[in-house]
Design a protein around this motif. Structure first.
Motif, PDB file in Angstrom:
ATOM      1  N   GLU A 161     -34.546 -61.771  85.933  1.00 30.85           N
ATOM      2  CA  GLU A 161     -33.096 -61.982  86.015  1.00 30.85           C
ATOM      3  C   GLU A 161     -32.334 -60.676  85.804  1.00 30.85           C
ATOM      4  N   GLU A 162     -32.767 -59.876  84.838  1.00 27.57           N
ATOM      5  CA  GLU A 162     -32.097 -58.599  84.578  1.00 27.57           C
ATOM      6  C   GLU A 162     -32.217 -57.658  85.772  1.00 27.57           C
ATOM      7  N   LEU A 163     -33.406 -57.615  86.373  1.00 30.82           N
ATOM      8  CA  LEU A 163     -33.600 -56.744  87.531  1.00 30.82           C
ATOM      9  C   LEU A 163     -32.801 -57.235  88.739  1.00 30.82           C
ATOM     10  N   GLU A 164     -32.760 -58.550  88.941  1.00 32.10           N
ATOM     11  CA  GLU A 164     -32.011 -59.099  90.070  1.00 32.10           C
ATOM     12  C   GLU A 164     -30.508 -58.902  89.915  1.00 32.10           C
ATOM     13  N   GLU A 193     -33.528 -45.878  84.720  1.00 33.82           N
ATOM     14  CA  GLU A 193     -34.549 -45.773  83.676  1.00 33.82           C
ATOM     15  C   GLU A 193     -34.858 -47.139  83.061  1.00 33.82           C
ATOM     16  N   ASP A 194     -33.826 -47.924  82.763  1.00 33.10           N
ATOM     17  CA  ASP A 194     -34.032 -49.253  82.197  1.00 33.10           C
ATOM     18  C   ASP A 194     -34.719 -50.177  83.193  1.00 33.10           C
ATOM     19  N   SER A 195     -34.358 -50.050  84.461  1.00 34.79           N
ATOM     20  CA  SER A 195     -34.988 -50.867  85.499  1.00 34.79           C
ATOM     21  C   SER A 195     -36.475 -50.560  85.600  1.00 34.79           C
ATOM     22  N   TYR A 204     -39.462 -53.125  84.785  1.00 34.11           N
ATOM     23  CA  TYR A 204     -40.464 -53.380  85.815  1.00 34.11           C
ATOM     24  C   TYR A 204     -41.874 -53.183  85.250  1.00 34.11           C
ATOM     25  N   GLU A 205     -42.081 -52.089  84.526  1.00 35.67           N
ATOM     26  CA  GLU A 205     -43.392 -51.829  83.926  1.00 35.67           C
ATOM     27  C   GLU A 205     -43.771 -52.934  82.942  1.00 35.67           C
ATOM     28  N   GLU A 206     -42.827 -53.351  82.116  1.00 37.03           N
ATOM     29  CA  GLU A 206     -43.086 -54.425  81.158  1.00 37.03           C
ATOM     30  C   GLU A 206     -43.423 -55.716  81.890  1.00 37.03           C
TER      31      GLU A 206
END
Length: 103
Positions: A30-33, A40-42, A46-48
């Protein structure tokens, strides 16, 4: 029965159970969308998310193997296909189109 633990933890590095890991992965998606994170946060999210996804897949695969070992037919332990690679039969006895549910 103990809950499945995930190697991928939250921000504090604690281990999450399966359900908590799924909720965390949903939050990450949801955060990425939403597109409101910095680059950097994205990347960090994504890695997490990828770590969580790999661990959740591993837990599901292990669970499937445990279930297969538990299935018994006629007193002799056997395994059954979970239907991923075979087409399901319609109630009429005909195969349903691949990817569709038989009901």
């Amino acid at each position: 029965m103990p809950r499945a633990k995930s190697d991928a933890g939250g921000d504090e590095g604690e281990k999450l159970d399966f359900e908590s890991s799924m909720k965390r992965l949903e939050t990450i998606v949801e955060e990425l969308e939403a597109g409101e994170l910095s680059l950097e946060d994205s990347i960090a999210r994504y890695e997490e998310g990828m770590k969580l996804s790999r661990r959740l897949t591993q837990v599901l695969d292990e669970s499937e193997k445990r279930i297969e070992r538990l299935i018994e037919k006629g007193g002799a332990p056997t395994t059954e296909d979970f239907g991923r690679s075979k087409r399901a039969l319609e109630p009429s006895g005909q195969e349903s189109p691949e990817g569709e549910l038989p009901f």
